[in-house]
Each structure stands twice: as C-alpha cells, then as structure tokens.
Design a protein around this motif. Structure first.
Motif, mmCIF file in Angstrom:
data_model
loop_
_atom_site.group_PDB
_atom_site.id
_atom_site.type_symbol
_atom_site.label_atom_id
_atom_site.label_comp_id
_atom_site.label_asym_id
_atom_site.label_seq_id
_atom_site.Cartn_x
_atom_site.Cartn_y
_atom_site.Cartn_z
ATOM 1 N N GLU A 204 35.839 8.431 -39.233
ATOM 2 C CA GLU A 204 37.101 8.552 -38.500
ATOM 3 C C GLU A 204 36.885 9.062 -37.077
ATOM 4 O O GLU A 204 37.793 9.018 -36.258
ATOM 5 C CB GLU A 204 38.038 9.531 -39.221
ATOM 6 C CG GLU A 204 38.625 9.024 -40.523
ATOM 7 C CD GLU A 204 39.745 9.909 -41.019
ATOM 8 O OE1 GLU A 204 40.921 9.576 -40.777
ATOM 9 O OE2 GLU A 204 39.457 10.949 -41.645
ATOM 10 N N TYR A 205 35.680 9.565 -36.799
ATOM 11 C CA TYR A 205 35.442 10.244 -35.532
ATOM 12 C C TYR A 205 35.114 9.262 -34.394
ATOM 13 O O TYR A 205 34.399 8.280 -34.605
ATOM 14 C CB TYR A 205 34.300 11.245 -35.675
ATOM 15 C CG TYR A 205 34.543 12.325 -36.706
ATOM 16 C CD1 TYR A 205 35.792 12.915 -36.845
ATOM 17 C CD2 TYR A 205 33.521 12.749 -37.553
ATOM 18 C CE1 TYR A 205 36.020 13.907 -37.782
ATOM 19 C CE2 TYR A 205 33.736 13.750 -38.497
ATOM 20 C CZ TYR A 205 34.994 14.319 -38.612
ATOM 21 O OH TYR A 205 35.214 15.296 -39.544
ATOM 22 N N PRO A 206 35.587 9.555 -33.199
ATOM 23 C CA PRO A 206 35.299 8.700 -32.046
ATOM 24 C C PRO A 206 33.980 9.071 -31.375
ATOM 25 O O PRO A 206 33.399 10.122 -31.629
ATOM 26 C CB PRO A 206 36.475 9.004 -31.108
ATOM 27 C CG PRO A 206 36.783 10.449 -31.386
ATOM 28 C CD PRO A 206 36.533 10.641 -32.863
ATOM 29 N N VAL A 207 33.549 8.174 -30.482
ATOM 30 C CA VAL A 207 32.478 8.468 -29.533
ATOM 31 C C VAL A 207 33.160 8.854 -28.225
ATOM 32 O O VAL A 207 34.028 8.118 -27.733
ATOM 33 C CB VAL A 207 31.560 7.250 -29.328
ATOM 34 C CG1 VAL A 207 30.515 7.546 -28.258
ATOM 35 C CG2 VAL A 207 30.902 6.857 -30.645
ATOM 36 N N VAL A 208 32.780 10.003 -27.665
ATOM 37 C CA VAL A 208 33.535 10.556 -26.529
ATOM 38 C C VAL A 208 32.611 10.875 -25.357
ATOM 39 O O VAL A 208 31.563 11.495 -25.521
ATOM 40 C CB VAL A 208 34.275 11.850 -26.943
ATOM 41 C CG1 VAL A 208 35.106 12.373 -25.788
ATOM 42 C CG2 VAL A 208 35.152 11.601 -28.162
ATOM 43 N N ASP A 209 33.025 10.424 -24.172
ATOM 44 C CA ASP A 209 32.403 10.851 -22.917
ATOM 45 C C ASP A 209 33.488 11.623 -22.163
ATOM 46 O O ASP A 209 34.277 11.041 -21.414
ATOM 47 C CB ASP A 209 31.926 9.641 -22.117
ATOM 48 C CG ASP A 209 31.202 10.013 -20.826
ATOM 49 O OD1 ASP A 209 31.441 11.127 -20.303
ATOM 50 O OD2 ASP A 209 30.402 9.207 -20.324
ATOM 51 N N GLY A 210 33.536 12.941 -22.384
ATOM 52 C CA GLY A 210 34.623 13.761 -21.859
ATOM 53 C C GLY A 210 34.813 13.684 -20.357
ATOM 54 O O GLY A 210 35.925 13.428 -19.869
ATOM 55 N N PRO A 211 33.756 13.895 -19.549
ATOM 56 C CA PRO A 211 33.915 13.814 -18.089
ATOM 57 C C PRO A 211 34.417 12.447 -17.627
ATOM 58 O O PRO A 211 35.243 12.365 -16.708
ATOM 59 C CB PRO A 211 32.499 14.095 -17.573
ATOM 60 C CG PRO A 211 31.873 14.937 -18.635
ATOM 61 C CD PRO A 211 32.407 14.385 -19.924
ATOM 62 N N LEU A 212 33.944 11.372 -18.273
ATOM 63 C CA LEU A 212 34.402 10.038 -17.885
ATOM 64 C C LEU A 212 35.869 9.839 -18.243
ATOM 65 O O LEU A 212 36.611 9.188 -17.502
ATOM 66 C CB LEU A 212 33.536 8.970 -18.563
ATOM 67 C CG LEU A 212 33.864 7.512 -18.206
ATOM 68 C CD1 LEU A 212 33.760 7.278 -16.700
ATOM 69 C CD2 LEU A 212 32.950 6.553 -18.970
ATOM 70 N N THR A 213 36.307 10.406 -19.361
ATOM 71 C CA THR A 213 37.717 10.311 -19.723
ATOM 72 C C THR A 213 38.600 10.965 -18.663
ATOM 73 O O THR A 213 39.646 10.429 -18.284
ATOM 74 C CB THR A 213 37.974 10.975 -21.093
ATOM 75 O OG1 THR A 213 37.484 10.123 -22.119
ATOM 76 C CG2 THR A 213 39.467 11.186 -21.334
ATOM 77 N N VAL A 214 38.184 12.119 -18.163
ATOM 78 C CA VAL A 214 38.977 12.825 -17.154
ATOM 79 C C VAL A 214 39.102 12.000 -15.884
ATOM 80 O O VAL A 214 40.201 11.824 -15.333
ATOM 81 C CB VAL A 214 38.364 14.203 -16.846
ATOM 82 C CG1 VAL A 214 39.080 14.855 -15.664
ATOM 83 C CG2 VAL A 214 38.451 15.106 -18.080
ATOM 84 N N THR A 215 37.980 11.462 -15.377
ATOM 85 C CA THR A 215 38.041 10.679 -14.131
ATOM 86 C C THR A 215 38.775 9.349 -14.357
ATOM 87 O O THR A 215 39.496 8.891 -13.465
ATOM 88 C CB THR A 215 36.641 10.423 -13.576
ATOM 89 O OG1 THR A 215 35.827 9.775 -14.571
ATOM 90 C CG2 THR A 215 35.977 11.719 -13.159
ATOM 91 N N THR A 216 38.611 8.758 -15.537
ATOM 92 C CA THR A 216 39.308 7.497 -15.824
ATOM 93 C C THR A 216 40.810 7.725 -15.936
ATOM 94 O O THR A 216 41.612 6.921 -15.441
ATOM 95 C CB THR A 216 38.767 6.869 -17.119
ATOM 96 O OG1 THR A 216 37.350 6.714 -17.020
ATOM 97 C CG2 THR A 216 39.388 5.510 -17.361
#
Length: 457
Positions: A204-216
């Motif tokens: 159920e868990y995602p793959v996450v790029d936190g810094p990229l999510t913020v800038t996107t």
C-alpha cells in the motif's frame, strides 16, 4: 426542471465528510519516534492524524460517506444519475469503487447511473468533480443530480513520510441551483514527474521524493494560478466588464488548498502572494518588501526552493493567512492527509467555521494538486445559504469527538494492514468497537477475492 432547459448555477448542493473514529497526536508521535520536539508539529504543522485498521478499505469508506450523504440530506437514491469517484487507494486493478457503491442504489431499482473512478494521486477527486459538473451542464444530462465521492487511506512505510499520513473521505451532491456554484474558468498544469507514485502493487506504500514533491507542488501552483488569472481576465474582457487589473488574490475571499500538511498550506498561500508580487511589485500590499529587485530578478527555478522567498512572503501573507485560510484547515488538523478528500474536506471546514452570512456572495478559490503531476486552480461562488450544509455536517463537533489514542494503536493497525495486504481468503481482525455507528466495514474476503461488507448498527 425540464430536461430541455439548460441547468443554471451548477455546483455543490450538499457535502458530507467521513473520517475514522480514531486519531493520534503528532506531538505524542514525536516522543514515540524519538525525534526532536516540534519536528512534526512545528516543522510540518501537523497536529493529529486519523487512521484505520483492516476493518476499513476504500470501498467501505465510499459506502459510509455516500450512504450518510443520502441519509443526512434525505436524498432519494433514484434522483441520482451519475457517480464519479476520485481515489488513489487501489484494491482492484479492474473493478471500480463506483461499482461497489451501486449496492446503495440497486436496492432502490436504480441501475442507470453513469460515471466511474478517476485516478491520479490526490487530483482524482477534482477530475471527478469536473466530470460530474460537465455532465449536469452537458447535452446528455437527464435531469437528475450527480454524486462525487473522494477518499483515501494515506499511509507510509516507516520513515520520514509516515507523519504526513491520514485518512478520510467526502461525498458531494452536484446539481443545478446550488448554493456553491463552480465558476467556469479553470487554470491547469499537467506534467510527467516522479515525485510520488505507487508502482509496487504488493504494497500500500508509495515511493516518495519529498523535496521534488515540494518544488513540483509549487511549480504546479504557479502555473495553474497564472493560467487561471489570464483566462479570468480574458473572460471579463469578452463580457465587456471593466476591472482594475491585474487579476489577483484580491478578487478571492477565501483561498482553499490541497493540504498534505499544515505548513505546506501556509507556504502555498504565501506562494500565491509571491505570484501577485511578481505581477505587480508596486501594489501597496508589498510596500514593506525589502529589496524587491532581489525577487523580481531571481531565476524562476531558484524561487521554487529559495528560503528567502518563502520567509519573506509568509511574512507578507501572515495576517491574511490567519483570517482567510486557517478556517479551512480544521479537518486537516484533526485527520491529517486525506489525499483526494483533502481539498474538499478543507472546503467543508470553511463552511463549518464561517457563518452563511459571512460566506454569502463570496468567492472561494480551490487549488487541487496530485503528484505525478496534475493540478487545477478554480473558483466557487457562494450564491445561496450554506446553513443546511453547515448544520447537517455538524463537522466541528464530530471532529472534536474523535478518540485520540496512543501511537502504539496506529503502529499495530499499520502492521495488520501490511501483513495481510492482498490476502485471500481473509477475515479481518480489527475490532468493530473502533467504528462509529453507521460505518460500513469489511466482513470478509473469500478465496476468489470477493469482498463482503456490513454496516455497524
């Protein structure tokens, strides 16, 4: 209304949020995780986080929210001609959540209902909303209303992202002559970005790029807002209406945002103010901005993560943020991130906090974002009384009544879900004591993966 008449003022007639009975304190989670005090509560602006165990899934969330919408607002199931679902919580690669919802309508002899599921991270609910509104406004409309369901169980693997989880749903009735009318101008931004995605079908868990999510998130907000301003201005010109330009947040009374966590909402509002500054640096609102040329000359890509931009415009926007944005954050503060339901439960929060008199005639902006990425900026005009919605939701009392439990219960619930993901046959082990009356729950999964649901009396 006769079906040969074009519907007017199409929008939201009713709304009903759903969230689990239990939540945990982010402050207690800091202690449990052994991290620095304030890492979640101050750094993320998180307060509480709703969760559920193996007794609930996205189908049960949808059944609960939609059944309660029908019941609380006394909606005739035969009066519904379309259902659109927005979710990213997948339990089947083929069979839609909407198909499960048909049980609520087939029992009343209504199987003539269009619409299916919409999926793109947290944006699916807005895709569903636009589809429902377009159907009512379109040539194939048969005179009946539509329902939108948005909901997700937002959970993460152990690590930095786990504190920004949550759970919740929202059912929305769409039709003509609504008190909350969707305005026709949308500004959207779509792109191919791997900031958050779910390629591992055994988890159920995602793959996450936190810094990229913020800038996107920031870039999508910029581009969708700029496009909305341009389209809004063009529409006014086409209608021959005079306005004192440029179009800005000055024409919005209450900005509402997709809310993964509290601090991101504050930064997003500041980002819109920064966009207004770039469009009109001499506006009196920005008289106290020191060295404005520093920001007007900064390369765009740098502004997406520059701390001086962030700090300066959070300061400029702070007074307005407390007055016009914070009222929409009540549900998010208690339930955490609800993915597709987040934006619309923020809208529900605004309707719960502000009186009908305060809202009448006002314009609400909505920023929808889904990783991957998809985003839209659009507006809602309050043309009628929101009293019935406010009273029926009883949202603030319901949020306050949520049971705050120790983080150990949250961890145990995730472990149960993780251990039994995709199991069949399976009988859930979670206690129905952790469910509110009227909540649908998973009773069993048979050897052919067929799910059976019951409702708590």
């Amino acid at each position: 209304m006769a079906i040969d008449q074009r519907p007017q003022d199409v929008g939201i007639l009713a709304i009903y949020p759903y969230f689990p009975k239990r939540c945990i304190s982010e402050e207690e989670l800091e202690v449990f995780d052994g991290v620095a005090k304030g890492k979640y509560t101050i750094g993320l602006g998180a307060e509480y986080m709703a969760f559920t165990d193996d007794r609930e899934d996205i189908n049960s969330f949808a059944l609960t929210a939609v059944s309660q919408l029908l019941e609380k607002y006394s909606i005739d199931p035969t009066s519904i001609g379309r259902i659109d679902v927005g979710t990213e919580t997948m339990i089947d690669k083929s069979k839609s959540v909407k198909s499960t919802l048909m049980d609520l309508f087939s029992a009343h002899g209504n199987n003539d209902i269009e619409g299916l599921d919409n999926t793109n991270a947290c944006y699916g609910s807005t895709g569903a909303l636009f589809n429902a509104v377009n159907w009512v406004e379109g040539r194939s409309w048969d005179g009946r209303n539509a329902i939108v369901f948005a909901g997700d169980i937002a959970i993460y693997a152990e690590g930095a992202s786990r504190p920004v989880g949550g759970a919740g749903g929202c059912a929305i009735l769409i039709g003509p002559n609504a008190p909350l009318v969707l305005e026709p101008v949308h500004g959207s931004h779509m792109a191919n970005v791997y900031d958050f995605y779910k390629p591992i079908l055994t988890s159920e868990y995602p793959v996450v790029d936190g810094p990229l999510t913020v800038t996107t998130y920031n870039k999508a907000l910029d581009q969708s807002y700029i496009t909305w301003r341009q389209k809004f201005e063009s529409r006014l010109k086409a209608q021959g209406k005079e306005f004192e330009g440029p179009i800005s947040l000055n024409i919005v009374d209450y900005p509402v945002f997709h809310a993964p966590y509290g601090k991101m909402v504050q930064k997003a509002h500041a980002r819109l103010v920064f966009n207004d500054f770039l469009a009109n640096p001499t506006d009196p609102r920005f008289a106290n901005v020191t060295n404005p040329e520093t920001f007007t000359s900064m390369p765009y890509e740098k502004t997406l993560s520059d701390k001086s931009v962030e700090k300066t415009f959070i300061g400029v926007a702070n007074s307005d943020f407390k007055k016009i944005v914070e009222p929409s954050m009540q549900c998010g503060k208690r339930c955490g991130n609800m993915y597709t339901a987040s934006l619309y439960n923020c809208l529900a929060s605004l309707l719960a906090v502000k009186t009908p008199e305060e809202l009448f005639g006002k314009r609400i902006s909505m920023y929808a974002y889904g990783s991957g990425c998809a985003s839209s900026f659009f507006t809602i005009r309050v043309k009628g009384s929101t009293e019935k919605i406010r009273k029926t939701m009883n949202l603030l009392d319901r949020l306050a009544s949520m049971e705050v439990v120790p983080p150990t219960q949250f961890i145990e619930a995730l472990e149960v879900r993780e251990k039994n993901h995709n199991a069949a046959p399976y009988h859930p082990v979670g206690s129905t004591d952790n469910l509110l009356p009227g909540t649908y729950y998973l009773e069993s999964i048979d050897e052919k993966y067929r799910r059976k649901y019951s409702v708590k009396a």
